[in-house]
Enzyme design. Structure first.
Site, PDB file in Angstrom:
ATOM      1  N   CYS A  30      31.409 -11.911  54.184  1.00  9.63           N
ATOM      2  CA  CYS A  30      30.441 -11.000  54.786  1.00  9.63           C
ATOM      3  C   CYS A  30      31.037 -10.371  56.040  1.00  9.63           C
ATOM      4  CB  CYS A  30      29.162 -11.747  55.149  1.00  9.63           C
ATOM      5  SG  CYS A  30      28.275 -12.310  53.700  1.00  9.63           S
ATOM      6  N   CYS A 103      25.024 -20.683  50.994  1.00  8.52           N
ATOM      7  CA  CYS A 103      25.393 -19.299  51.235  1.00  8.52           C
ATOM      8  C   CYS A 103      24.136 -18.456  51.177  1.00  8.52           C
ATOM      9  CB  CYS A 103      26.398 -18.842  50.182  1.00  8.52           C
ATOM     10  SG  CYS A 103      26.709 -17.083  50.261  1.00  8.52           S
ATOM     11  N   GLN A 227      27.132  -5.911  37.181  1.00  4.18           N
ATOM     12  CA  GLN A 227      26.747  -5.689  38.574  1.00  4.18           C
ATOM     13  C   GLN A 227      26.143  -6.965  39.165  1.00  4.18           C
ATOM     14  OE1 GLN A 227      27.488  -3.063  40.246  1.00  4.18           O
ATOM     15  NE2 GLN A 227      27.663  -1.348  38.827  1.00  4.18           N
ATOM     16  N   ASP A 325      31.968   5.537  36.330  1.00  4.80           N
ATOM     17  CA  ASP A 325      31.700   4.410  37.229  1.00  4.80           C
ATOM     18  C   ASP A 325      32.977   3.594  37.394  1.00  4.80           C
ATOM     19  OD1 ASP A 325      30.538   2.391  38.689  1.00  4.80           O
ATOM     20  OD2 ASP A 325      29.308   1.607  37.056  1.00  4.80           O
ATOM     21  N   CYS A 352      31.783   2.664  44.019  1.00  8.64           N
ATOM     22  CA  CYS A 352      31.610   1.514  44.914  1.00  8.64           C
ATOM     23  C   CYS A 352      32.575   1.617  46.092  1.00  8.64           C
ATOM     24  CB  CYS A 352      31.779   0.202  44.165  1.00  8.64           C
ATOM     25  SG  CYS A 352      33.274   0.121  43.198  1.00  8.64           S
TER      26      CYS A 352
HETATM   27  N1  SAH Z   1      29.572   0.875  34.307  1.00  8.88           N
HETATM   28  C1  SAH Z   1      29.662  -0.545  34.234  1.00  8.88           C
HETATM   29  C2  SAH Z   1      30.965  -1.111  34.763  1.00  8.88           C
HETATM   30  C3  SAH Z   1      31.468  -0.572  36.062  1.00  8.88           C
HETATM   31  S1  SAH Z   1      32.759  -1.488  36.815  1.00  8.88           S
HETATM   32  C4  SAH Z   1      28.477  -1.193  34.904  1.00  8.88           C
HETATM   33  O1  SAH Z   1      27.742  -0.560  35.656  1.00  8.88           O
HETATM   34  O2  SAH Z   1      28.244  -2.383  34.687  1.00  8.88           O
HETATM   35  C5  SAH Z   1      34.185  -0.671  36.318  1.00  8.88           C
HETATM   36  C6  SAH Z   1      34.634  -0.982  34.905  1.00  8.88           C
HETATM   37  O3  SAH Z   1      35.814  -0.211  34.671  1.00  8.88           O
HETATM   38  C7  SAH Z   1      34.998  -2.430  34.618  1.00  8.88           C
HETATM   39  O4  SAH Z   1      34.314  -2.868  33.475  1.00  8.88           O
HETATM   40  C8  SAH Z   1      36.529  -2.394  34.348  1.00  8.88           C
HETATM   41  O5  SAH Z   1      36.924  -3.315  33.348  1.00  8.88           O
HETATM   42  C9  SAH Z   1      36.697  -0.967  33.852  1.00  8.88           C
HETATM   43  N2  SAH Z   1      38.031  -0.362  34.030  1.00  8.88           N
HETATM   44  C10 SAH Z   1      38.921  -0.560  35.036  1.00  8.88           C
HETATM   45  N3  SAH Z   1      39.980   0.242  34.881  1.00  8.88           N
HETATM   46  C11 SAH Z   1      39.766   0.974  33.766  1.00  8.88           C
HETATM   47  C12 SAH Z   1      40.506   1.993  33.085  1.00  8.88           C
HETATM   48  N4  SAH Z   1      41.678   2.407  33.549  1.00  8.88           N
HETATM   49  N5  SAH Z   1      39.984   2.533  31.970  1.00  8.88           N
HETATM   50  C13 SAH Z   1      38.771   2.124  31.490  1.00  8.88           C
HETATM   51  N6  SAH Z   1      38.021   1.163  32.085  1.00  8.88           N
HETATM   52  C14 SAH Z   1      38.518   0.597  33.205  1.00  8.88           C
END
Ligand code: SAH
Length: 397
Positions: A30, A103, A227, A325, A352
């Site tokens: 944190c 925690c 998440q 994402d 993020c």
């Molecule tokens: N949209 C999802 C996951 C987001 S996290 C949700 O909201 O739950 C980002 C995701 O991207 C992870 O699952 C990771 O495995 C994937 N990732 C990372 N690098 C990547 C790449 N080069 N191509 C495709 N997916 C990838």
């Protein structure tokens, strides 16, 4: 001031509360040890505003009503110190283990299970792994809790596949915690800071948990991304759907789809969904999730998102709405360049990391897109990270 008093105060006035944690400095997870929740939100808002400066004026950050114990995924590293088994986190930048007994951001059931594991290791005389010598068996525990379903997964990470008195150990653990729905043994025999190894066996239950988000049920296995904050994920995804403005006909891409969450939630309001993800375990979960929810208009591809988008662009495909994402590193030019060629009317970028978001927005705004709005959501109270969903639209569309 006792913890109980602070907690009660936080319920009355969440923005005035502080973290109140005795190991905050050593643990390092944190970043907001002294600040009130309100000050923290202000700081996060500033982070987003600075990085989006020149693109749009971000909306006011959406914070949590109760910003404690939100983490549904809890990791603990185990060690032996001064005749005692301890568990917790690595002190920042080192491999020294900080004992974390309680925690304030982790799920409380998960923390109780970790305490039980410490007791069980002692009574079963199981040695914790020593990173320096490579001796010992028990390395980590990873707990995942389905906040909506109450299902609980415990992953025991060992240095070898053999857990002595395996059946009795699992039985004792389940006796103490009947809420546990699955126990997985993961073998990590490498000198690595990665928590999970490749090989896994299921000791009890199905080997995964389920959870519900925005009315859809998801299966989540140990290595899939999910998440960590259930309450705020529904807020975030709700915003993402609002920004997408779907009418039922659109062709969507859900890039970096994980276990399929965003695309599966959007599917009922879309014509067709094309989802891409690199992690094979997550793709397996995603395919299962589509079937289990009887969603037929989604296809999943296991691929690098950049490579996949390039292939789509080369094939002359078109897309109406793109959800993206990516992880903290953001996207890459192969992805973004192809995204532009696929020519979606709207891009919903869920990020993020405001720094890489800013960088990627620069590319997109130079290539025919305009940032319409951005909504920061506090997914990680007390932790420095900040999530933001951003809407871009195609100029002259
Ligand atoms: N949209 C999802 C996951 C987001 S996290 C949700 O909201 O739950 C980002 C995701 O991207 C992870 O699952 C990771 O495995 C994937 N990732 C990372 N690098 C990547 C790449 N080069 N191509 C495709 N997916 C990838």
């Amino acid at each position: 001031m006792s913890k109980q008093v602070v907690k009660e105060k936080s319920k009355e006035n969440p923005i005035g509360c502080t973290l109140d944690c005795s190991v905050v400095k050593k643990c390092g997870s944190c970043s907001y040890g002294k600040e009130t929740y309100e000050e923290q939100l202000r700081d996060k808002q500033k982070m987003v505003n600075v990085n989006l400066n020149g693109f749009c004026r971000p909306e006011k950050i959406i914070g949590m009503e109760d910003p404690f114990h939100y983490r549904n995924k809890v990791h603990a590293v185990f060690a032996y110190r001064k005749g005692k088994i301890i568990s917790g986190t690595y002190q920042e930048g080192t491999h020294d283990v900080v004992f974390v007994e309680q925690c304030r951001i982790e799920d409380e059931t998960a923390d109780r299970i970790i305490a039980t594991l410490r007791d069980l290791l002692r009574s079963f005389k199981i040695k914790t792994y020593d990173e320096d010598t490579g001796y010992g068996l028990f390395r980590h525990a990873l707990i995942r809790v389905g906040k909506a379903t109450g299902q609980v997964m415990v992953v025991l990470v060992l240095s070898t596949p053999i857990l002595p008195s395996k059946n009795n150990f699992v039985k004792a653990l389940r006796n103490k915690h009947p809420e546990i729905t699955t126990v997985v043994l993961n073998v990590n025999n490498k000198k690595t800071s990665m928590i999970l190894g490749e090989k896994e066996t299921v000791l009890y239950g199905k080997g995964y948990i389920e959870d519900e988000l925005c009315g859809i049920r998801f299966r989540i296995s140990s290595k899939s991304f999910y998440q960590v904050n259930h309450v705020q994920t529904e807020v975030l995804y709700g915003k993402a759907m609002e920004y997408a403005g779907l009418t039922g006909k659109e062709r969507l891409v859900d890039a970096y789809c994980g276990i399929g969450t965003i695309g599966l939630i959007a599917a009922k309001d879309a014509g067709e969904v094309i989802s891409v993800e690199l992690n094979p375990d997550a793709v397996r979960d995603a395919i299962h999730n589509a079937k289990a929810n009887k969603i037929k208009n989604v296809r999943f591809y296991e691929n690098d998102a950049g490579r996949f988008m390039t292939q789509m662009a080369e094939a002359g495909e078109k897309v109406d709405v793109l959800f993206m994402d990516p992880p903290r590193a953001g996207s890459d030019e192969a992805f973004l360049g192809s995204a532009v060629t696929l020519s979606p009317k709207r891009i919903v970028y869920i990020s993020c990391n405001p720094v890489t978001l800013g960088r990627d927005l620069k590319f997109l705004t130079k290539n025919g897109y305009r940032v319409e709005k951005a909504q920061p959501v506090d997914m990680f109270p007390w932790v420095e990270h900040v999530e933001c969903v951003c809407l871009l639209s195609k100029l002259n569309a």
